[in-house]
Design a protein around this motif. Structure first.
Motif, PDB file in Angstrom:
ATOM      1  N   TYR A 159      -2.201   9.181   0.287  1.00 29.30           N
ATOM      2  CA  TYR A 159      -2.903   7.762   0.104  1.00 29.30           C
ATOM      3  C   TYR A 159      -3.945   7.148   1.111  1.00 29.30           C
ATOM      4  CZ  TYR A 159      -5.238   3.306  -2.194  1.00 29.30           C
ATOM      5  OH  TYR A 159      -5.759   2.780  -2.367  1.00 29.30           O
ATOM      6  N   VAL A 160      -2.543   6.869   2.455  1.00 30.07           N
ATOM      7  CA  VAL A 160      -2.884   6.028   3.417  1.00 30.07           C
ATOM      8  C   VAL A 160      -4.254   7.209   4.029  1.00 30.07           C
ATOM      9  CG1 VAL A 160      -2.516   4.805   4.894  1.00 30.07           C
ATOM     10  CG2 VAL A 160      -0.643   5.100   3.672  1.00 30.07           C
ATOM     11  N   ASN A 161      -4.114   8.807   3.878  1.00 26.28           N
ATOM     12  CA  ASN A 161      -5.116   9.706   4.662  1.00 26.28           C
ATOM     13  C   ASN A 161      -5.834  10.210   3.783  1.00 26.28           C
ATOM     14  OD1 ASN A 161      -3.844   9.091   7.085  1.00 26.28           O
ATOM     15  ND2 ASN A 161      -2.180  10.843   6.804  1.00 26.28           N
TER      16      ASN A 161
ATOM     17  N   ALA B 164       3.808  -0.417  -9.656  1.00 25.93           N
ATOM     18  CA  ALA B 164       5.287  -0.024  -9.769  1.00 25.93           C
ATOM     19  C   ALA B 164       5.992   1.263  -8.923  1.00 25.93           C
ATOM     20  CB  ALA B 164       5.194   1.107 -10.725  1.00 25.93           C
ATOM     21  N   ARG B 165       6.889   1.131  -7.633  1.00 26.54           N
ATOM     22  CA  ARG B 165       7.065   1.856  -7.131  1.00 26.54           C
ATOM     23  C   ARG B 165       8.108   3.011  -7.249  1.00 26.54           C
ATOM     24  NH1 ARG B 165       2.496   0.250  -5.738  1.00 26.54           N
ATOM     25  NH2 ARG B 165       2.044  -0.547  -3.518  1.00 26.54           N
ATOM     26  N   ASP B 166       8.825   3.905  -6.814  1.00 28.06           N
ATOM     27  CA  ASP B 166       9.845   4.795  -6.227  1.00 28.06           C
ATOM     28  C   ASP B 166      10.747   4.253  -5.975  1.00 28.06           C
ATOM     29  OD1 ASP B 166       9.674   5.079  -4.231  1.00 28.06           O
ATOM     30  OD2 ASP B 166       9.351   7.317  -4.098  1.00 28.06           O
TER      31      ASP B 166
ATOM     32  N   ILE C 170       0.633  -1.172  -0.435  1.00 29.07           N
ATOM     33  CA  ILE C 170       0.011  -0.165  -0.048  1.00 29.07           C
ATOM     34  C   ILE C 170       1.236   1.428  -0.702  1.00 29.07           C
ATOM     35  CG2 ILE C 170      -1.818   1.301   0.847  1.00 29.07           C
ATOM     36  CD1 ILE C 170      -2.577  -1.219   2.736  1.00 29.07           C
ATOM     37  N   PRO C 171       0.570   1.983  -0.994  1.00 27.95           N
ATOM     38  CA  PRO C 171       2.152   3.312  -0.976  1.00 27.95           C
ATOM     39  C   PRO C 171       1.348   4.118  -0.446  1.00 27.95           C
ATOM     40  CG  PRO C 171       0.485   3.276  -2.835  1.00 27.95           C
ATOM     41  CD  PRO C 171       0.079   1.921  -2.145  1.00 27.95           C
TER      42      PRO C 171
END
Length: 638
Positions: free
Chosen positions: A235-237, A253-255, A75-76
């Motif tokens: 994104y979480v909040n 994909a992620r940084d 979860i980003p």
């Protein structure tokens, strides 16, 4: 594919002025409405713009290979747009009863309801109108869900996930329901109480009370908006109502940090302005449905408000329908009525209503205050029709019961004002007479009875007031009783009712609404015989009459029973008669009137100073006593 009518609004094609004004009024109305719900729905965690504390997320094209990321999160934490704001997009929409879509080559053309090319993301002038229709699948006719499958890609890239060359970096697919599953209204049977059989019934809409029955409904108008300025988000909040429209890049994909990701452009299916009264229930008789789509770009702050408030209203409606605790915002009916006013009312009438709403509340408060002040300071019963007060208590109680019996067609603001009016009129009774409980006569069925006794020995003028009140009501009964009887017979023979209680309440309130203005006639008659309006609460009546004209305006905008709407026009007649009497029997509020009363706002010291002299001053000859008619002539007001 069905024929599609497409219209583009460029810089040279300005929107009509009326539409711009209407949009402004709607925006203002929504702004004031959300003030009390913004904390509940948006909270403090919703950030609609890029936060200065959010880490910088590189462009999607600069992402590292998966092997180079050591700490990959499922979860980003922070997400950024995958495509630049000025991208050109292709969009296709298919309708289906299934969540699973095969290759688009094998899908029938009847399912394709929209196919747009080169839509400019971030161009605020881009506005396309699409009108089409589609056949309703059999599964949807049987309470199934009607799904809209959205295929979005950069211009020129394949839309079909099964096509050769399809790349998730350049295209994405998601689905969204087009129908609404909401509590269904049941039907209560009404019948003629005299001379009808059980099969002769007339159906009347009434909300389900024993438990919710859910059904599928469809609205033909949709606004689908891309949100180009959503920017970097936490994104979480993120608020759940907003997160449901966010679709993350599907490859995962992620940084370089492994904590941040990218998301596709948000396509908001805006159902905020869809009213239930405009919806169609989906069943086996519905074979084809129209579809109107307005495709445009929408500012992120508007998207946040629409999605959050709309989702909150849906949850409140479901909670109330399922028998849970009543939410603070109600069951959604008041919010639905507010949206109906914004949409269905003429824009100029709506603007005027918005202004006079504040005036209505101010005048209502001032009238309530002045009326109480007048009655608290009143020391006698001159010019007061006690029978009118009793009749007002009875009539307002009947109206209140009628509004409760038709509560699904009445605003709570109307019910509250009616209830406060009953309490005020009942209080006036205690100021006019003493209410006592005495033992009843031996031949009575009840051991006790309620009596009304004079507070003091009546003066000559008060005796005249009582006499005029009796005369006025004697003639009033001669007119009102036959009318009430005729209306009751007509209603019993030709109209349908839910019960005998409903018949009694409806008949009484029908007579009250039709002939209720007659109850003010005794007061006008007393004014005429006394040749004075000095005993009337002038300020309170002025405020009430101002509110009467405001009620005339509200009668065409606020949801209420038809009889109550017509009754607001009835009071205008009384107003003009009172205006004439106030002109004919002028009052000088700076002096003590012929009934020993001063001005409404006159200080006590001034009242004492203006009190008529009981003896002549020293050195002056005492004035001889004059008759009542001479006194009335001598005290004509300036």
């Amino acid at each position: 594919m069905p024929e599609v009518a497409q219209q583009r609004q460029g810089g040279s094609e300005a929107a009509p002025a009326n539409n711009r004004i209407q949009q402004a009024i709607q925006a203002i109305g929504i702004f004031f409405l959300v003030q009390f719900v913004v904390g509940q729905f948006l909270g403090n965690n919703n950030k609609s713009s890029t936060s200065s504390k959010s880490p910088a997320v590189p462009a999607f094209t600069d992402r590292p290979a998966g092997a180079e990321i050591s700490d990959h999160t499922s979860i980003p934490q922070t997400i950024a747009p995958i495509w630049p704001m000025n991208s050109s997009l292709d969009l296709s929409i298919y309708v289906s009863p299934s969540l699973v879509m095969p290759s688009l080559k094998s899908v029938g053309k009847d399912s394709l309801v929209l196919e747009e090319k080169a839509f400019a993301l971030g161009d605020w002038k881009e506005n396309r109108q699409i009108d089409t229709s589609f056949k309703v699948p059999k599964e949807v006719q049987k309470n199934g869900t009607l799904w809209a499958h959205f295929y979005v890609a950069l211009h020129g890239h394949p839309l079909d996930p099964a096509a050769k060359g399809y790349d998730v970096a350049n295209a994405y697919h998601f689905f969204h329901p087009l129908n609404h599953v909401i509590p269904k209204k049941k039907f209560a049977k009404t019948r003629k109480l005299v001379g009808s059989s059980d099969t002769e019934v007339q159906e009347e809409e009434k909300p389900e009370v024993s438990g919710p029955t859910w059904s599928s409904y469809y609205h033909p108008n949709f606004t689908m908006s891309f949100i180009p300025d959503s920017g970097t988000q936490n994104y979480v909040n993120m608020h759940p109502a907003i997160r449901q429209y966010v679709h993350l890049e599907s490859s995962g994909a992620r940084d370089a940090s492994g904590q941040n990701a990218w998301y596709y452009p948000i396509l908001f299916v805006n159902t905020f302005w869809q009213l239930r009264d405009h919806m169609t229930e989906l069943n086996s008789t519905v074979k084809e449905l129209p579809l109107h789509i307005n495709l445009n770009n929408l500012a992120n702050w508007k998207f946040s408000l629409y999605s959050s408030i709309g989702e909150g209203a849906k949850q409140s409606q479901k909670q109330a329908a399922s028998g849970g605790p009543m939410p603070a915002g109600g069951d959604g009916s008041e919010f639905e009525a507010f949206k109906s006013i914004l949409l269905d009312t003429n824009v100029y009438l709506l603007a005027t209503t918005a202004i006079v709403t504040v005036l209505h509340m101010v005048f209502e408060g001032l009238a309530f205050k002045s009326d109480i002040s007048h009655w608290r300071n009143k020391k006698d019963n001159v010019g007061i029709s006690f029978r009118t007060i009793l009749a007002n208590v009875f009539m307002q109680t009947v109206i209140f019961l009628y509004l409760l019996d038709n509560s699904d067609g009445t605003s709570w603001m109307i019910l509250f004002g009616q209830g406060m009016g009953i309490l005020l009129e009942a209080w006036k009774i205690t100021k006019t007479v003493d209410v006592r409980i005495r033992e009843a006569s031996p031949d009575s069925w009840l051991p006790y009875k309620v009596t009304f006794e004079d507070k003091h020995k009546l003066s000559e003028t008060e005796e005249k007031t009582k006499e005029y009140d009796q005369i006025a009501f004697r003639y009033l009964y001669m007119v009102a009783v036959p009318l009430l009887g005729a209306y009751a017979v007509y209603s019993l023979l030709y109209e349908t009712h839910k019960s005998w209680y409903s018949f009694v309440i409806t008949t009484l309130v029908g007579s009250v609404y039709a002939y209720g203005f007659l109850m003010m006639v005794p007061s006008l008659y007393i004014n005429y015989r006394l040749k004075s309006v000095a005993h009337m609460p002038a300020k309170a009546m002025t405020y009430k009459f101002l509110n009467t004209f405001i009620d005339d305006l509200f009668a065409f905008t606020i949801k209420m029973p038809t009889l109550h709407r017509l009754a607001t026009l009835r009071d205008d007649v009384i107003f003009f008669v009172y205006i004439y009497q106030a002109w004919a029997y002028k009052v000088d509020y700076t002096r003590v009137n012929e009934f020993g009363q001063g001005g409404d706002d006159e200080p006590v010291e001034d009242k004492l100073a203006n009190k008529p002299l009981s003896a002549a001053p020293d050195g002056e000859v005492a004035a001889t006593k004059v008759t009542g008619s001479e006194t009335s002539a001598a005290k004509k007001r300036k």
